[in-house]
Design an enzyme around this catalytic site. Structure first.
Site, mmCIF file in Angstrom:
data_model
loop_
_atom_site.group_PDB
_atom_site.id
_atom_site.type_symbol
_atom_site.label_atom_id
_atom_site.label_comp_id
_atom_site.label_asym_id
_atom_site.label_seq_id
_atom_site.Cartn_x
_atom_site.Cartn_y
_atom_site.Cartn_z
ATOM 1 N N ASP A 150 -25.330 -90.703 -35.568
ATOM 2 C CA ASP A 150 -25.647 -90.807 -34.141
ATOM 3 C C ASP A 150 -24.382 -90.425 -33.382
ATOM 4 O OD1 ASP A 150 -26.700 -91.872 -31.514
ATOM 5 O OD2 ASP A 150 -28.320 -92.490 -32.845
ATOM 6 N N HIS A 206 -27.819 -87.541 -29.213
ATOM 7 C CA HIS A 206 -27.321 -88.514 -30.187
ATOM 8 C C HIS A 206 -26.416 -87.851 -31.223
ATOM 9 C CE1 HIS A 206 -29.597 -92.001 -28.810
ATOM 10 N NE2 HIS A 206 -30.585 -91.169 -28.555
ATOM 11 N N GLU A 248 -34.421 -88.300 -26.644
ATOM 12 C CA GLU A 248 -33.516 -88.668 -25.557
ATOM 13 C C GLU A 248 -32.471 -87.619 -25.197
ATOM 14 O OE1 GLU A 248 -33.635 -93.451 -25.455
ATOM 15 O OE2 GLU A 248 -32.195 -92.661 -26.899
#
Ligand SMILES: *[C@@H]1O[C@H](CO)[C@@H](O)[C@H](O)[C@H]1NC(C)=O
Ligand SMILES: *[C@@H]1O[C@H](CO)[C@@H](O)[C@H](O)[C@H]1NC(C)=O
Ligand SMILES: *[C@@H]1O[C@H](CO)[C@@H](O)[C@H](O)[C@H]1NC(C)=O
Length: 607
Positions: free
Chosen positions: A266, A320, A391
């Site tokens: 991440d 991420h 995201e």
């Protein structure tokens, strides 16, 4: 010295009482421990005896320990997840692991090596029931005959995981038959076989000997409702050591979960070793100890296979991704990622530290391909890869002059639609390089997994993501209609409703904790494109210290939902879950408690 004398004096006095007074003149023996027994009562489950004295009963439904009672009591005994059908005897027979023989003659030669390892795991699990030392030696021979039809060792959504298990005791012989199509079905059969065994340690005497008891007769037919039954573990927010990951795989094997979705990187850290791009861990690992070497990853993959679990690695991208990608400039490759560790994180990402891959930099794709090559060479075949995809923060990309001018050159506007094109282009290129790497490992095109996002909304998804190639993992809340809309559009999906099946909820912000009952009670649509679900352990607020109790028993609740999708309530399942908890404990997994112990000793009395 003084204390010793006092102790000794007490001792003498006690002994005197014992001999002269208590035993002879008083019916209460000088033993302070209770000797409860447990009775299996129809519709009420296991019930503790009224009196703490052992009941001298010949009744076949009274047992010296709760585990023993649970193993045979009720239609499904102590089995978890619940099989499709089961008929169990109330009787048990003593067995010893040294006298169990596994007969693999009816299994194709190609399967025998893995199958033999599967039987070794089963035997080790039996030994664990007695803490590794079965001292009660009985020589009753047990033969486990395993019949398998397919020589295919691959585990995929098409794998037939059904099995039939049959236990018969005749005279002094016990024959166990496991019939399955694949090694994975046979493994599930072996797991169920171990669940028909319990130690005979009574709950009331601290006796040192320990023996095993097997249900003397059983007929079980079983198969899963969903082919994708996953546990997702994040090892990037906090590092989780390999031994702890393996212990979670042990728990998955015990509950017939079959997909370990490994969110290994991440923006916070990059602990996954890439032999082709060592910079990833050099710049991305928290420390030199917090790295998964290629050798360890390969070892984990075979460890998981022997336990019926497929490892699905996720490299989240294009968002991420930050730490691990911040070395481009030093090597003359420019910015491989942008906004990395930005101090003004609130405007550039969901959670610090920020970082998003730079889609304007062709070096980024080249380096991503090297990483994909390492992964394709490591993953089990058919390689199921998770490309992340969640995201993306448009204002991060929008803050990069390089990206904005790249978009101008391409004719993309810098409005939302333009950025969606850029995002879609990233996935198109990423899939292309993944496909090239699959070819390299002589595999045809495989579907890949992707988290749901703005790009998977029903009105845009078909523009960018083909339903033949992408399986969408939907993490929307229950109130969202995205799952049903994607199913209607013909997409294959995996469901992880975040307000129910996220294990980190309740530990941060306004999120609410879901207990196992709530997790158990949630059902998914049953249809061909609904591949199954996952329970998700994000690791911002957990590491190895609290991992077990955060995951168990809740992952087991989801496991039963995905395996058998029972119509009965969580309360009906609870006694079996108590038995699972005890079983996980003997296998070294610290499962959180379900209720006060009194309730565990009195099934159905705390409803
Ligand atoms: C229990 O078994 C013994 C002998 O095994 C027998 O004499 C006795 O009658 C039995 N008691 C009951 C309550 O069945
Ligand atoms: C198993 O238990 C027996 C009897 O209590 C003991 O003699 C033996 O040393 C134990 N073995 C192991 C491996 O712990
Ligand atoms: C990107 O930045 C430009 C200039 O500041 C702005 O006009 C545009 O609305 C931004 N795009 C998005 C999607 O926020």
């Amino acid at each position: 010295m003084r204390q010793c004398w006092i102790l000794l004096a007490l001792f003498v006095q006690l002994a005197t009482c014992d001999d002269d007074n208590l035993i002879d003149s008083n019916p209460i023996p000088a033993v302070f421990e209770p000797s409860w027994t447990f009775k299996c009562v129809p519709d009420e489950g296991c019930q503790r005896s009224e009196s703490p004295l052992p009941t001298k009963s010949n009744s076949s439904s009274v047992f010296d320990s709760l585990d023993l009672c649970r193993t045979v009591c009720g239609r499904f005994g102590g089995l978890w997840p619940r099989p499709v059908t089961a008929a169990l005897s109330l009787q048990t027979v003593k067995i010893h692991p040294n006298y169990i023989r596994f007969d693999l003659i009816d299994a194709p030669v190609e399967t025998r090596e893995v199958l033999a390892k599967m039987t070794q795991v089963a035997t080790a699990n039996l030994l664990d029931e007695c803490d590794g030392n079965v001292t009660d030696l009985v020589e009753t021979p047990v033969v486990v005959y395993i019949t398998i039809k397919s020589s295919n060792l691959e585990l995929s959504w098409n794998t037939d995981e059904h099995y039939i298990l049959d236990v018969q005791s005749k005279d002094a012989n016990i024959a166990v038959h496991i019939v399955a199509e694949t090694i994975y079905g046979a493994r599930h059969g072996l797991e169920t076989f171990t669940q028909l065994v319990t130690s005979d340690k009574s709950d009331f005497s601290a006796q040192s000997s320990c023996g095993l008891r097997l249900v003397s007769g059983a007929k079980i037919r079983d198969k899963p409702v969903y082919p994708h039954r996953g546990l997702m573990l994040d090892t990037a927010r906090n590092f989780i050591p390999m031994d702890d990951i393996k212990r979670m795989i042990d728990g998955m094997a015990a509950t017939k979960l079959n997909v370990f979705h490994w969110h290994v990187t991440d923006s916070q850290s990059f602990p996954f070793e890439s032999t082709r791009v060592p910079q990833f861990t050099r710049y991305g690992a928290y420390s030199s100890y917090e790295i998964y070497t290629t050798e360890e990853v390969r070892d984990l993959i075979s460890y998981a296979q022997v336990r019926g679990v497929k490892v699905v690695i996720e490299i989240d991208a294009p968002a991420h991704a930050g730490n691990g990608w911040q070395w481009g400039k030093e090597y003359g490759f420019g910015d491989l990622a942008v906004c990395v560790n930005s101090k003004t994180w609130r405007s550039q990402c969901i959670q610090p530290p920020c970082g998003q891959l730079n889609p304007a930099n062709h070096h980024m794709y080249r380096i991503l391909q090297e990483l994909y090559r390492d992964i394709a060479e490591t993953l089990p075949k058919p390689s199921l890869f998770h490309m992340g995809g969640d995201e993306v923060f448009l204002s991060c990309w929008n803050s990069s002059q390089e990206i904005v001018s790249y978009m101008k050159d391409k004719g993309y506007d810098t409005n939302v639609e333009g950025f969606m094109k850029l995002w879609g282009e990233f996935h198109k290129k990423a899939l292309q390089i993944w496909d090239e790497e699959l070819l390299h490992t002589r595999q045809p095109e495989q579907p890949v997994m992707l988290w749901s996002s703005e790009l998977t909304q029903p009105n845009v998804i078909q523009k960018y993501l083909s339903k033949d190639r992408y399986v969408i993992e939907v993490w929307e809340p229950l109130s969202s209609s995205l799952l049903s809309q994607l199913l209607r559009l013909g997409y294959r999906t995996v469901s992880v409703p975040k307000d129910i099946w996220y294990l980190d909820h309740g530990f941060w912000g306004v999120t609410k904790y879901s207990n196992w009952r709530r997790m158990y009670s949630h059902t998914l649509p049953v249809e061909a494109n609904m591949l199954g679900g996952e329970v998700a352990m994000w690791s911002e607020y957990v590491d190895a210290q609290g991992l077990d109790t955060r995951i168990w028993p809740r992952a087991a609740a989801v496991a039963e939902r995905l395996w058998s999708n029972p119509s009965a309530s969580a309360s009906v399942a609870e006694p079996r879950l108590h038995r699972l908890r005890s079983r996980l404990g003997s296998r070294g997994i610290r499962c959180d408690v379900l209720s006060p112990a009194w309730c565990a000793q009195h099934d159905a009395r705390c409803l």
